[in-house]
Enzyme design. Structure first.
Site, PDB file in Angstrom:
ATOM      1  N   THR A   1       0.826  -1.215   0.000  1.00  0.00           N
ATOM      2  CA  THR A   1       0.000   0.000   0.000  1.00  0.00           C
ATOM      3  C   THR A   1       0.859   1.264   0.000  1.00  0.00           C
ATOM      4  O   THR A   1       0.346   2.347  -0.242  1.00  0.00           O
ATOM      5  CB  THR A   1      -0.941   0.052   1.229  1.00  0.00           C
ATOM      6  OG1 THR A   1      -0.165   0.041   2.431  1.00  0.00           O
ATOM      7  CG2 THR A   1      -1.901  -1.132   1.227  1.00  0.00           C
ATOM      8  N   GLY A   2       2.147   1.138   0.256  1.00  0.00           N
ATOM      9  CA  GLY A   2       3.034   2.304   0.265  1.00  0.00           C
ATOM     10  C   GLY A   2       3.391   2.756  -1.142  1.00  0.00           C
ATOM     11  O   GLY A   2       3.166   2.050  -2.121  1.00  0.00           O
TER      12      GLY A   2
ATOM     13  N   ASP B   1       9.014  -7.533   3.377  1.00  0.00           N
ATOM     14  CA  ASP B   1       7.760  -7.799   4.080  1.00  0.00           C
ATOM     15  C   ASP B   1       8.100  -8.237   5.498  1.00  0.00           C
ATOM     16  O   ASP B   1       8.769  -9.259   5.700  1.00  0.00           O
ATOM     17  CB  ASP B   1       6.998  -8.907   3.343  1.00  0.00           C
ATOM     18  CG  ASP B   1       5.608  -9.154   3.915  1.00  0.00           C
ATOM     19  OD1 ASP B   1       5.378  -8.831   5.096  1.00  0.00           O
ATOM     20  OD2 ASP B   1       4.754  -9.692   3.187  1.00  0.00           O
TER      21      ASP B   1
ATOM     22  N   SER C   1       1.294  -1.516   8.013  1.00  0.00           N
ATOM     23  CA  SER C   1      -0.047  -2.097   8.086  1.00  0.00           C
ATOM     24  C   SER C   1      -0.957  -1.346   7.134  1.00  0.00           C
ATOM     25  O   SER C   1      -0.869  -0.116   7.031  1.00  0.00           O
ATOM     26  CB  SER C   1      -0.633  -1.988   9.500  1.00  0.00           C
ATOM     27  OG  SER C   1      -1.977  -2.435   9.517  1.00  0.00           O
TER      28      SER C   1
ATOM     29  N   ARG D   1     -10.482   6.696   2.935  1.00  0.00           N
ATOM     30  CA  ARG D   1     -10.629   7.472   4.160  1.00  0.00           C
ATOM     31  C   ARG D   1     -11.354   8.786   3.873  1.00  0.00           C
ATOM     32  O   ARG D   1     -11.358   9.277   2.747  1.00  0.00           O
ATOM     33  CB  ARG D   1      -9.265   7.700   4.808  1.00  0.00           C
ATOM     34  CG  ARG D   1      -8.745   6.446   5.504  1.00  0.00           C
ATOM     35  CD  ARG D   1      -7.404   6.630   6.164  1.00  0.00           C
ATOM     36  NE  ARG D   1      -6.318   6.509   5.220  1.00  0.00           N
ATOM     37  CZ  ARG D   1      -5.041   6.380   5.573  1.00  0.00           C
ATOM     38  NH1 ARG D   1      -4.714   6.369   6.854  1.00  0.00           N
ATOM     39  NH2 ARG D   1      -4.094   6.276   4.659  1.00  0.00           N
TER      40      ARG D   1
ATOM     41  N   LYS E   1      -4.784  -5.048  15.570  1.00  0.00           N
ATOM     42  CA  LYS E   1      -4.129  -4.018  16.379  1.00  0.00           C
ATOM     43  C   LYS E   1      -4.228  -4.329  17.871  1.00  0.00           C
ATOM     44  O   LYS E   1      -3.288  -4.047  18.636  1.00  0.00           O
ATOM     45  CB  LYS E   1      -4.751  -2.656  16.070  1.00  0.00           C
ATOM     46  CG  LYS E   1      -4.425  -2.125  14.675  1.00  0.00           C
ATOM     47  CD  LYS E   1      -2.945  -1.852  14.503  1.00  0.00           C
ATOM     48  CE  LYS E   1      -2.646  -1.103  13.205  1.00  0.00           C
ATOM     49  NZ  LYS E   1      -1.223  -0.775  13.064  1.00  0.00           N
TER      50      LYS E   1
ATOM     51  N   TYR F   1      -8.837  -5.669  11.031  1.00  0.00           N
ATOM     52  CA  TYR F   1      -7.962  -4.553  11.392  1.00  0.00           C
ATOM     53  C   TYR F   1      -8.006  -4.301  12.897  1.00  0.00           C
ATOM     54  O   TYR F   1      -6.970  -4.218  13.558  1.00  0.00           O
ATOM     55  CB  TYR F   1      -8.380  -3.304  10.632  1.00  0.00           C
ATOM     56  CG  TYR F   1      -7.500  -2.099  10.876  1.00  0.00           C
ATOM     57  CD1 TYR F   1      -6.179  -2.081  10.428  1.00  0.00           C
ATOM     58  CD2 TYR F   1      -7.979  -0.976  11.539  1.00  0.00           C
ATOM     59  CE1 TYR F   1      -5.364  -0.982  10.634  1.00  0.00           C
ATOM     60  CE2 TYR F   1      -7.174   0.132  11.753  1.00  0.00           C
ATOM     61  CZ  TYR F   1      -5.862   0.126  11.301  1.00  0.00           C
ATOM     62  OH  TYR F   1      -5.052   1.220  11.522  1.00  0.00           O
TER      63      TYR F   1
END
Length: 328
Positions: free
Chosen positions: A36-37, A57, A76, A187, A150, A146
Site C-alpha cells: 500500500t506504500g 515484508d 499495516s 478514508r 491491532k 484490522y
C-alpha cells in the site's frame, strides 16, 4: 549517530516519520513491501547518506545489520479499502510482523514503538475515549481483521515488555490527515477532496451524524516523536480532540473547495463507529503534547497538496522505477 528502523516507511505517516528522524540526525532504515506504500513519498530521501530503503515484508524474518537503537512499526494497511481487500495480510502484519520486530528489538536491545489505532475502541460505549477504556469490538465483522490485529499487536508488545524486558511504546493513533494521503484509499478526507476535485457529489455513509476527530500530520509526528523518547510504556492516545460530524465536515469541504457539490447518502457500513474523540489528558501530562494545527489550517494545506497533483492523478497513480535504490 542513533539508528532507527521505520517499517511502513513509504506510507503516509511512515514517510513523514522518515523525514522527521532524518532531519533530527538519525540514520534511518526505511522498510516497506509497497503493498500500500508509494516510493514517491520517500523519493527525496533516497540520495541521502543517512537514509536507506529495504524492500521487505516484515511478516518474513527481519534482519538489520549492525547496531539498532529504535524501531517504529508502522507497516499495516490503514484504510477500509485496503484492509477489506487484503484481510489476511492485515492480520499477519500485526501478528507475525510484530513478533519478528519484537524479536529484533530484543536481540538489538532497541526501543520499539508500535502504531496502534483508535479502532481498538471499536464502536465505543464511552465518550470521549481514554486509554483505560477496553473497547467494543466485533471480532468477526469485516472490520475485525484490522481492529483485532491491532489489539493483538498491543498484547504481544506488552508481553515482550513484561516477560523479556523489551523497551516498548504504544501510540493509539486517531484519524490523521495531510499531504501524501492516497486519494483512493477510502478514508474520509481524501475521499471528499477527490470527489470535489472530480466534480462529483460527496458521499456520506449513514445520516452523517457519526463523528470523527482529525489530527494534522505534523502534530501526529510530533506526538509520536515525543512518545518514543519518553519513559512511558502504556498506551497513549495521539489525536485531535476537536470533534465534528461527518455531515458538517462534508459541508466544510464543499466550502473549502468552492465546488458546490451536493451531499449524497449511502447505507452505513457494518460496525462503522458512531463516535470517535480522543481523551488526550495522558498525552498532555506525560508528553507535554497537544495539537497545534487547526483543522482550517490543516485542511487548506491538504487541499493545496491534492489540487496540485499532476494531471491524471485523481483517478490513477503512476509508478516510477526505484529498483536501483532498493536493498532486497
Amino acid at each position: 549517530m542513533d539508528r532507527i528502523l521505520i517499517t511502513g516507511a513509504a506510507g503516509f505517516i511512515g514517510s513523514h516519520l522518515c523525514d522527521r528522524f532524518v532531519n533530527k540526525g538519525f540514520h534511518v532504515t526505511g522498510m516497506d513491501n509497497l503493498i500500500t506504500g508509494d516510493m514517491r513519498n520517500i523519493e527525496h530521501l533516497l540520495p541521502l547518506e543517512n537514509f536507506e530503503f529495504q524492500h521487505h515484508d516484515v511478516t518474513e524474518f527481519v534482519h538489520v545489520p549492525g547496531k539498532l537503537d529504535y524501531i517504529l512499526h508502522f507497516a499495516s494497511p490503514a484504510s477500509p479499502i485496503d484492509y477489506l481487500k487484503i484481510p489476511i495480510q492485515t492480520l499477519k502484519v500485526s501478528s507475525l510482523g510484530i513478533h519478528n520486530l519484537l524479536g529484533l528489538a530484543k536481540d538489538k536491545k532497541a526501543r520499539i514503538l508500535i502504531a496502534s489505532t483508535s479502532e481498538v475502541y471499536g464502536d465505543p460505549l464511552v465518550h470521549p475515549q481514554s486509554e483505560e477504556y477496553y473497547g467494543n469490538v466485533n471480532t468477526i465483522s469485516p472490520r475485525g481483521v484490522y481492529d483485532e490485529a491491532k489489539r493483538f499487536q498491543e498484547s504481544m508488545t506488552m508481553a515482550y515488555h513484561r516477560f523479556h524486558g523489551v523497551e516498548t511504546r504504544i501510540a493509539r493513533i486517531f484519524n490523521t490527515y495531510g499531504p501524501r494521503m492516497r486519494l483512493n484509499d477510502g478514508r474520509v478526507i481524501p475521499a471528499f477532496i477527490g470527489q470535489a476535485l472530480r466534480g462529483e457529489d460527496l458521499t456520506v455513509f449513514g445520516d452523517g451524524s457519526q463523528t470523527r476527530s482529525f489530527c494534522y500530520i505534523d502534530d501526529q509526528v510530533e506526538g509520536i516523536y515525543r512518545l518514543l523518547l519518553s519513559d512511558y510504556t502504556g498506551p497513549v492516545n495521539i489525536g485531535n480532540p476537536e470533534e465534528i460530524s461527518i455531515k458538517e465536515f462534508a459541508e466544510e469541504v464543499i466550502k473549502l473547495t468552492g465546488t458546490g457539490q451536493k451531499i449524497v447518502y449511502r447505507p452505513l457500513p457494518q460496525d462503522d463507529p458512531m463516535q470517535r474523540q480522543p481523551d488526550i489528558s495522558r498525552a498532555k501530562k506525560v508528553l507535554g503534547w497537544e495539537p497545534q494545527v487547526s483543522r482550517s489550517e490543516g485542511m487548506q494545506k491538504t487541499y493545496a497538496y491534492f489540487k496540485n497533483l499532476p494531471p491524471g492523478e485523481l483517478n490513477k497513480k503512476e509508478h516510477k522505477d526505484f529498483s536501483s535504490h532498493i536493498k532486497r
